[in-house]
Design an enzyme around this catalytic site. Structure first.
Site, PDB file in Angstrom:
ATOM      1  N   ASP A 166      10.422  37.727 -20.513  1.00  0.00           N
ATOM      2  CA  ASP A 166      10.235  36.379 -19.992  1.00  0.00           C
ATOM      3  C   ASP A 166       9.620  35.607 -21.167  1.00  0.00           C
ATOM      4  OD1 ASP A 166       9.857  34.219 -18.148  1.00  0.00           O
ATOM      5  OD2 ASP A 166       7.743  34.774 -18.057  1.00  0.00           O
ATOM      6  N   ASP A 218       7.567  32.134 -21.158  1.00  0.00           N
ATOM      7  CA  ASP A 218       6.257  31.500 -20.989  1.00  0.00           C
ATOM      8  C   ASP A 218       5.243  32.459 -20.376  1.00  0.00           C
ATOM      9  OD1 ASP A 218       7.211  28.950 -21.932  1.00  0.00           O
ATOM     10  OD2 ASP A 218       8.310  28.810 -20.046  1.00  0.00           O
ATOM     11  N   GLU A 265       1.119  30.243 -21.846  1.00  0.00           N
ATOM     12  CA  GLU A 265       1.633  29.469 -20.703  1.00  0.00           C
ATOM     13  C   GLU A 265       1.055  28.057 -20.725  1.00  0.00           C
ATOM     14  OE1 GLU A 265       3.293  27.955 -17.607  1.00  0.00           O
ATOM     15  OE2 GLU A 265       3.791  30.053 -17.942  1.00  0.00           O
ATOM     16  N   LYS A 266       1.944  27.081 -20.777  1.00  0.00           N
ATOM     17  CA  LYS A 266       1.538  25.674 -20.668  1.00  0.00           C
ATOM     18  C   LYS A 266       2.537  25.049 -19.719  1.00  0.00           C
ATOM     19  CE  LYS A 266      -0.401  25.550 -25.273  1.00  0.00           C
ATOM     20  NZ  LYS A 266      -0.353  25.010 -26.616  1.00  0.00           N
ATOM     21  N   TYR A 326       5.307  23.458 -17.981  1.00  0.00           N
ATOM     22  CA  TYR A 326       6.521  22.735 -18.416  1.00  0.00           C
ATOM     23  C   TYR A 326       6.530  22.460 -19.920  1.00  0.00           C
ATOM     24  CZ  TYR A 326       7.004  22.357 -13.400  1.00  0.00           C
ATOM     25  OH  TYR A 326       7.093  22.667 -12.073  1.00  0.00           O
ATOM     26  N   GLN A 330      13.801  27.910 -16.281  1.00  0.00           N
ATOM     27  CA  GLN A 330      13.331  26.643 -16.847  1.00  0.00           C
ATOM     28  C   GLN A 330      13.572  25.533 -15.831  1.00  0.00           C
ATOM     29  OE1 GLN A 330      11.675  26.035 -19.761  1.00  0.00           O
ATOM     30  NE2 GLN A 330      11.531  28.238 -20.106  1.00  0.00           N
ATOM     31  N   HIS A 371      18.091  25.524 -13.007  1.00  0.00           N
ATOM     32  CA  HIS A 371      18.195  25.036 -11.626  1.00  0.00           C
ATOM     33  C   HIS A 371      16.879  25.115 -10.857  1.00  0.00           C
ATOM     34  CE1 HIS A 371      22.266  26.825 -12.639  1.00  0.00           C
ATOM     35  NE2 HIS A 371      22.447  25.523 -12.657  1.00  0.00           N
ATOM     36  N   CYS A 419      21.169  32.770 -11.022  1.00  0.00           N
ATOM     37  CA  CYS A 419      20.593  32.948 -12.365  1.00  0.00           C
ATOM     38  C   CYS A 419      19.088  32.696 -12.361  1.00  0.00           C
ATOM     39  CB  CYS A 419      21.317  32.094 -13.403  1.00  0.00           C
ATOM     40  SG  CYS A 419      21.281  30.316 -13.144  1.00  0.00           S
ATOM     41  N   LYS A 462      15.530  33.622 -11.549  1.00  0.00           N
ATOM     42  CA  LYS A 462      14.792  34.811 -11.105  1.00  0.00           C
ATOM     43  C   LYS A 462      14.029  34.465  -9.826  1.00  0.00           C
ATOM     44  CE  LYS A 462      12.808  34.901 -15.181  1.00  0.00           C
ATOM     45  NZ  LYS A 462      12.005  35.200 -16.373  1.00  0.00           N
ATOM     46  N   ASP A 513       5.303  38.052 -16.541  1.00  0.00           N
ATOM     47  CA  ASP A 513       3.944  37.782 -16.062  1.00  0.00           C
ATOM     48  C   ASP A 513       3.950  37.382 -14.590  1.00  0.00           C
ATOM     49  OD1 ASP A 513       5.168  35.284 -16.587  1.00  0.00           O
ATOM     50  OD2 ASP A 513       3.235  34.311 -16.942  1.00  0.00           O
TER      51      ASP A 513
END
Length: 194
Positions: free
Chosen positions: A10, A12, A18-19, A21, A54, A93, A107, A109, A134
């Site tokens: 993965d 981010d 991790e931030k 967006y 995303q 999506h 697609c 997750k 994560d």
């Protein structure tokens, strides 16, 4: 052609801090120890692909072009550091997304769509490959397909640890990707070199 051992990642909270967006190159920063860890895993014979949701694209926080610009930057930067990402699979999506991005898809997750694409495209040796994430949603699709799962405590990992334990997913739980690379070096390699 033989099957390939992969570490699927993965993005981010695993590769980078991790931030919410994230899409700007200037905001991108690696999780500590990631570069060394990926080098160790590559030396142990693993190849890499990234599988990332995303939904920020679908929700209009940034564009697909923004995402691809950052992805290209990350792949180039890792390449300079001696680490090759074979491919990045992403899902733009979201069930409440805008326009064409609004959909329930396979697609995203925990759907298996992008995993199946990667397995087919790179002839991945499922039994000897890993997915590092994560969130429990990173691990569920890998588990369904027979890929070993690893939860890192970086990103949202700590918040997801209980969920993973309660779900009965037989995941390896480590503090970060460095700990996983050490685990591979210490445990797995001994069995392969016998």
């Amino acid at each position: 052609m033989g099957k390939n051992r992969f570490v699927l990642l993965d993005r981010d909270g695993v590769i980078n801090v991790e931030k919410s967006y994230l899409y700007k190159i200037k905001d991108f920063e690696y999780e500590s120890g990631v570069i060394e860890a990926l080098k160790k895993l590559a030396d142990s014979g693993y190849r890499f692909a990234v599988i990332t949701n995303q939904s920020g694209i679908g929700q209009g926080y940034y564009s697909e072009e923004d995402f691809l610009k950052l992805e290209k930057y990350i792949e180039k930067d890792l390449c300079k550091k001696g680490i090759k990402i074979e491919k990045t699979y992403f899902c733009p999506h979201h069930p409440e997304g805008k326009g064409n991005y609004r959909k329930n898809c396979d697609c995203r997750k925990p759907g298996t769509g992008n995993f199946l694409k990667a397995i087919e495209e790179f002839n991945i040796d499922i039994k000897n490959s890993y997915m590092i994430g994560d969130r429990i949603t990173d691990l569920i699709p890998a588990h369904k397909l027979g890929i070993k799962t690893v939860l890192v405590r970086t990103g949202y990992g700590k918040k997801n640890e209980e969920k993973v334990k309660e779900s009965g997913l037989d995941s390896i739980i480590v503090n970060n990707i460095s700990d996983f690379a050490d685990y591979i070096e210490n445990c797995i390699e001994k069995t392969f070199s016998k």
